[in-house]
Design a protein around this motif. Structure first.
Motif, PDB file in Angstrom:
ATOM      1  N   SER A  59       0.825  -1.215   0.000  1.00  0.00           N
ATOM      2  CA  SER A  59       0.000   0.000   0.000  1.00  0.00           C
ATOM      3  C   SER A  59       0.860   1.267   0.000  1.00  0.00           C
ATOM      4  O   SER A  59       0.498   2.268  -0.612  1.00  0.00           O
ATOM      5  CB  SER A  59      -0.944  -0.002   1.208  1.00  0.00           C
ATOM      6  OG  SER A  59      -0.210  -0.025   2.409  1.00  0.00           O
ATOM      7  N   PHE A  60       2.019   1.225   0.660  1.00  0.00           N
ATOM      8  CA  PHE A  60       2.891   2.408   0.707  1.00  0.00           C
ATOM      9  C   PHE A  60       3.626   2.606  -0.621  1.00  0.00           C
ATOM     10  O   PHE A  60       3.820   3.732  -1.071  1.00  0.00           O
ATOM     11  CB  PHE A  60       3.895   2.311   1.857  1.00  0.00           C
ATOM     12  CG  PHE A  60       3.236   2.146   3.194  1.00  0.00           C
ATOM     13  CD1 PHE A  60       2.374   3.110   3.688  1.00  0.00           C
ATOM     14  CD2 PHE A  60       3.456   1.003   3.955  1.00  0.00           C
ATOM     15  CE1 PHE A  60       1.742   2.954   4.910  1.00  0.00           C
ATOM     16  CE2 PHE A  60       2.826   0.829   5.172  1.00  0.00           C
ATOM     17  CZ  PHE A  60       1.966   1.809   5.658  1.00  0.00           C
TER      18      PHE A  60
ATOM     19  N   ASP B 246       2.473   1.661  -3.399  1.00  0.00           N
ATOM     20  CA  ASP B 246       1.378   2.099  -4.269  1.00  0.00           C
ATOM     21  C   ASP B 246       1.175   3.603  -4.243  1.00  0.00           C
ATOM     22  O   ASP B 246       0.994   4.241  -5.274  1.00  0.00           O
ATOM     23  CB  ASP B 246       0.090   1.444  -3.747  1.00  0.00           C
ATOM     24  CG  ASP B 246      -0.609   0.625  -4.787  1.00  0.00           C
ATOM     25  OD1 ASP B 246       0.050   0.299  -5.782  1.00  0.00           O
ATOM     26  OD2 ASP B 246      -1.795   0.320  -4.582  1.00  0.00           O
ATOM     27  N   SER B 247       1.176   4.168  -3.037  1.00  0.00           N
ATOM     28  CA  SER B 247       0.809   5.581  -2.890  1.00  0.00           C
ATOM     29  C   SER B 247       2.027   6.500  -2.870  1.00  0.00           C
ATOM     30  O   SER B 247       1.891   7.720  -2.911  1.00  0.00           O
ATOM     31  CB  SER B 247       0.005   5.767  -1.605  1.00  0.00           C
ATOM     32  OG  SER B 247       0.827   5.473  -0.494  1.00  0.00           O
TER      33      SER B 247
ATOM     34  N   THR C 247       2.289   9.482  -5.319  1.00  0.00           N
ATOM     35  CA  THR C 247       1.182  10.433  -5.414  1.00  0.00           C
ATOM     36  C   THR C 247       0.875  11.072  -4.070  1.00  0.00           C
ATOM     37  O   THR C 247       0.137  12.038  -3.996  1.00  0.00           O
ATOM     38  CB  THR C 247      -0.100   9.727  -5.898  1.00  0.00           C
ATOM     39  OG1 THR C 247      -0.283   8.539  -5.122  1.00  0.00           O
ATOM     40  CG2 THR C 247      -0.001   9.360  -7.365  1.00  0.00           C
ATOM     41  N   ASP C 248       1.470  10.540  -3.022  1.00  0.00           N
ATOM     42  CA  ASP C 248       1.049  10.940  -1.685  1.00  0.00           C
ATOM     43  C   ASP C 248       2.307  11.092  -0.821  1.00  0.00           C
ATOM     44  O   ASP C 248       3.085  10.158  -0.664  1.00  0.00           O
ATOM     45  CB  ASP C 248       0.097   9.830  -1.183  1.00  0.00           C
ATOM     46  CG  ASP C 248      -0.171   9.883   0.301  1.00  0.00           C
ATOM     47  OD1 ASP C 248       0.240  10.845   0.957  1.00  0.00           O
ATOM     48  OD2 ASP C 248      -0.794   8.921   0.800  1.00  0.00           O
ATOM     49  N   CYS C 249       2.517  12.307  -0.296  1.00  0.00           N
ATOM     50  CA  CYS C 249       3.702  12.604   0.512  1.00  0.00           C
ATOM     51  C   CYS C 249       3.816  11.672   1.707  1.00  0.00           C
ATOM     52  O   CYS C 249       4.898  11.189   2.033  1.00  0.00           O
ATOM     53  CB  CYS C 249       3.623  14.030   1.051  1.00  0.00           C
ATOM     54  SG  CYS C 249       4.484  15.180   0.024  1.00  0.00           S
ATOM     55  N   ALA C 250       2.699  11.400   2.351  1.00  0.00           N
ATOM     56  CA  ALA C 250       2.715  10.559   3.546  1.00  0.00           C
ATOM     57  C   ALA C 250       3.231   9.171   3.185  1.00  0.00           C
ATOM     58  O   ALA C 250       4.040   8.592   3.909  1.00  0.00           O
ATOM     59  CB  ALA C 250       1.318  10.473   4.149  1.00  0.00           C
ATOM     60  N   GLY C 251       2.783   8.648   2.041  1.00  0.00           N
ATOM     61  CA  GLY C 251       3.242   7.346   1.580  1.00  0.00           C
ATOM     62  C   GLY C 251       4.743   7.339   1.397  1.00  0.00           C
ATOM     63  O   GLY C 251       5.434   6.412   1.827  1.00  0.00           O
ATOM     64  N   GLU C 252       5.269   8.396   0.759  1.00  0.00           N
ATOM     65  CA  GLU C 252       6.715   8.467   0.545  1.00  0.00           C
ATOM     66  C   GLU C 252       7.463   8.542   1.877  1.00  0.00           C
ATOM     67  O   GLU C 252       8.504   7.911   2.050  1.00  0.00           O
ATOM     68  CB  GLU C 252       7.085   9.674  -0.321  1.00  0.00           C
ATOM     69  CG  GLU C 252       8.586   9.762  -0.526  1.00  0.00           C
ATOM     70  CD  GLU C 252       9.035  10.904  -1.426  1.00  0.00           C
ATOM     71  OE1 GLU C 252       8.232  11.345  -2.268  1.00  0.00           O
ATOM     72  OE2 GLU C 252      10.197  11.320  -1.277  1.00  0.00           O
ATOM     73  N   HIS C 253       6.923   9.323   2.820  1.00  0.00           N
ATOM     74  CA  HIS C 253       7.586   9.429   4.121  1.00  0.00           C
ATOM     75  C   HIS C 253       7.661   8.071   4.815  1.00  0.00           C
ATOM     76  O   HIS C 253       8.683   7.724   5.405  1.00  0.00           O
ATOM     77  CB  HIS C 253       6.855  10.430   5.017  1.00  0.00           C
ATOM     78  CG  HIS C 253       7.058  11.853   4.582  1.00  0.00           C
ATOM     79  ND1 HIS C 253       8.256  12.298   4.074  1.00  0.00           N
ATOM     80  CD2 HIS C 253       6.220  12.911   4.572  1.00  0.00           C
ATOM     81  CE1 HIS C 253       8.143  13.579   3.765  1.00  0.00           C
ATOM     82  NE2 HIS C 253       6.916  13.980   4.042  1.00  0.00           N
TER      83      HIS C 253
ATOM     84  N   GLN D 260       8.395   3.691  -9.779  1.00  0.00           N
ATOM     85  CA  GLN D 260       8.487   3.217  -8.392  1.00  0.00           C
ATOM     86  C   GLN D 260       9.861   2.609  -8.123  1.00  0.00           C
ATOM     87  O   GLN D 260      10.463   2.840  -7.081  1.00  0.00           O
ATOM     88  CB  GLN D 260       7.390   2.179  -8.109  1.00  0.00           C
ATOM     89  CG  GLN D 260       5.996   2.777  -8.016  1.00  0.00           C
ATOM     90  CD  GLN D 260       4.911   1.710  -7.988  1.00  0.00           C
ATOM     91  OE1 GLN D 260       5.133   0.565  -8.404  1.00  0.00           O
ATOM     92  NE2 GLN D 260       3.732   2.081  -7.523  1.00  0.00           N
TER      93      GLN D 260
END
Ligand code: C2E
Ligand code: MG
Ligand code: MG
Ligand code: MG
Length: 279
Positions: A204-205, A207-208, A211-217, A243
């Protein structure tokens, strides 16, 4: 009006609940027979070094093909098997089949570390741990090639109890992957003394991540944590080149996902291994 609605909802709810119970029962019955009749088989998904895609490992994933030829996904039957305890039988079969596959690969000069998925109930089951112990006690070279995967939420549910069991495996040379890492609420205290050799970043991380800062963090933090505490970090569910690039940039060494290879039956895996570099 409200009362009538609630009553209707209740009836619908019970009907659905009843159906679910019936389905679950049917599924378990079918699964029991599937184990007896060898309707379970394994597919193998490679893990690769991100910078050159050389193969560093494989994961065994169980599959169920019913007598009528229908496929049932592990995402469907594993949770039901876990609730019933039947999971121990499934995983014991998976363990046996993994050993046979490893033996075959070794004979072909294609030996690669192979992980299989376990649950806490396996590790607490004597039949299962004895089977593992027999392998550990043997002088089989296969044990150096065997790894387990246990989800972070399973490991953390009763960490005090599970941790010594994991340590025994690691001491015996069996790698321990913490699966779906990042979703299981490890406490900071346990993170610093986590009994494992590999962390697998949950799909899931990955995946995101783009597109999503939180996922990258989250991905970044897991990779740093892994480096700091000497775990090998594996990213799961890598589907795109972008990716792959991002993961390398963040310092991740190993990936698994459809971009590199889908899970394959043994015959296809053998061909695939012959056509790819083994690290
Ligand atoms: P998992 O261990 O996290 O396995 C990864 C799952 O993600 C597998 O699904 C795999 O086919 C899928 N996958 C791999 N790469 C990609 C990708 O790039 N994109 C997408 N969308 N999916 C990808 P699968 O085989 O359906 O297994 C689901 C889960 O069932 C596994 O998750 C594992 O928790 C469980 N499982 C599978 N085999 C066993 C087993 O023998 N024993 C136990 N206890 N659990 C198992
Ligand atoms: Mg896994
Ligand atoms: Mg996983
Ligand atoms: Mg997963």
């Amino acid at each position: 009006q409200r009362g009538r609605n609630a009553g209707k909802q209740f009836i619908e709810y019970s009907a659905q609940f009843g159906l679910e119970a019936v389905n679950r029962h049917r599924l378990l019955q079918g699964l029991n027979e599937a184990i007896e009749h060898n309707h379970l088989f394994l597919m193998y998904q490679p893990k690769v070094r991100l910078h050159d895609r050389a193969v560093v490992g494989l994961e065994a994933l169980v599959r169920w093909r019913t007598a009528s030829g229908e496929f049932i996904s592990p995402a469907e039957f594993i949770p039901v098997a876990e609730m019933s305890g039947l999971i121990k039988k499934v995983d014991l079969r998976v363990f046996e089949m993994s050993l046979v596959a490893l033996q075959t690969l070794k004979h072909l000069g294609l030996a690669v570390p192979l992980s299989f998925n376990v649950t806490v109930s396996d590790l607490e089951d004597e039949v299962f741990t004895h089977a593992l112990q027999r392998l550990v006690d043997s002088n089989s070279e296969l044990k150096q090639l065997l790894e387990i995967e246990l989800t972070e939420s399973q490991a953390m549910a009763d960490y005090q109890q599970i941790s010594p069991l994991l340590k025994q495996l690691i001491d015996a040379g069996i790698g321990v992957n913490i699966d779906d890492f990042g979703t299981g609420y490890s406490s900071l205290k346990h993170l610093t003394d986590l009994t494992a050799t590999h962390l697998k970043i949950d799909r899931s991380f990955v995946d995101s991540m783009l597109t999503d800062c939180a996922g990258e963090h989250v991905v970044d933090v897991i990779i740093r944590l892994g480096k700091r505490f000497n775990f090998t970090v594996v990213a799961e569910g890598v589907e795109t080149e972008a990716q792959q690039q991002k993961l390398m940039q963040l310092g991740c060494d190993i990936g698994q996902g459809y971009l590199f290879a889908k899970p394959m039956v043994l015959d296809d895996l053998i061909i695939w291994l012959k056509n790819n570099n083994i690290a």
